[in-house]
Write an enzyme that holds these catalytic residues in place. Structure first.
Site, short mmCIF file in Angstrom:
data_model
loop_
_atom_site.label_atom_id
_atom_site.label_comp_id
_atom_site.label_asym_id
_atom_site.label_seq_id
_atom_site.Cartn_x
_atom_site.Cartn_y
_atom_site.Cartn_z
N ASP A 82 54.29 -19.63 -39.80
CA ASP A 82 55.35 -20.13 -40.68
C ASP A 82 55.96 -19.03 -41.54
O ASP A 82 55.44 -17.92 -41.61
CB ASP A 82 54.81 -21.26 -41.58
N GLU A 160 53.31 -30.52 -43.47
CA GLU A 160 52.89 -31.22 -44.67
C GLU A 160 52.45 -32.65 -44.33
O GLU A 160 52.74 -33.15 -43.24
CB GLU A 160 54.07 -31.26 -45.66
#
Ligand code: F6R
Length: 260
Positions: A82, A160
């Protein structure tokens, strides 16, 4: 987003160490063994790499193995999990900067073999960019090994809570726990990006070997949920319970709430 929840967990591969350093050395040696094995086979080792505090000891040991024990990264191709969006690669908070500082500049990896989601363009180009990131991983036969940390909210990569188990590389919104944990690095909350590019839960799940490393007491509550709780998108790391190729590696602090 849907809350997919199912309970079919396989027996966890769980390794507990009393010290963080022992856990880090164990993980580093797994990675080094894979690199050496692939080299013998004349194949590249395709590694999924993580940033953050957790893997620093792993990278330190890999650097030592390179400097003192001839471990070569010439046949390593890496893909990072990421990167914040937006951010410049030279910003000290960027994961590009992190990887350079904590691993790449100390070893013989070819710069053209390292991949970290680049985000220096407008949002319109991102979907295509993410597809290309996925395609590149797939064209190499997938990730041989994915190294993961875990967020206090259970995120893996920047997937998330609420991220679909079928998710691929994409632009994501960071949640408040993640942004709070990033505050120290950025100086203040308003400087922490709201978004990031993250490889998906599905992308991670397809890796041939997955190692989630969790260190320290602040990870103990979430590790209990990730290992013993329901398999639910509310705790993205819980998907690893269902994956036989996944291994949880914990130090004493992170294992505090785990039943042995
Ligand atoms: C970093 C990443 C994150 C971190 C997690 C834990 O590339 O993908 O999921 O692994 O936020 O961060 P630390 O290790 O700093 O506690």
């Amino acid at each position: 987003m849907t809350n997919q929840s199912h309970k079919t967990s396989v027996t966890n591969n769980l390794k507990l160490f009393s010290e963080a350093q022992q856990a880090s050395l164990y993980v580093a040696h797994q990675i080094a063994n894979l690199i050496n094995e692939k080299e013998k086979q004349g194949k590249p080792a395709v590694l999924g790499l993580a940033t953050g505090n957790t893997p620093k000891g792993v990278y330190q040991e890999l650097i030592r193995l390179h400097q003192n024990e001839a471990l070569s990264f010439k046949n390593v191709i890496s893909f990072n999990l990421d990167e914040y969006y937006p951010i410049l690669p030279d910003d000290q908070q960027s994961y590009t900067y992190f990887m350079r500082q904590f691993l790449f500049k100390h070893v013989d990896i070819k710069p053209e073999h390292t991949h970290i989601p680049h985000t220096d363009f407008s949002e319109e180009g991102i979907a295509q960019y993410c597809q290309e990131y996925e395609d590149k991983i797939e064209s190499l036969g997938g990730l041989d090994l994915q190294l993961l940390g875990i967020g206090r909210n259970g995120h893996i990569g920047f997937n998330e809570p609420g991220s679909s188990f079928e998710s691929k590389t994409r632009l994501v919104h960071l949640n408040s726990v993640t942004r709070e944990d990033a505050k120290a690095a950025f100086g203040s909350m308003d400087k922490v990006p709201q978004k990031a590019i993250s490889i998906g839960v599905d992308t991670i799940s397809k890796a041939k070997k997955i190692i989630l490393l969790a260190l320290g007491k602040r990870k103990s509550d979430i590790m209990k949920l990730a290992i013993h709780g329901d398999v639910t998108t509310q705790v993205p790391a819980s998907i690893l319970q269902t994956l036989p190729q996944a291994e949880f590696v914990l130090d004493h602090g992170a294992a505090g709430e785990i039943k042995s």
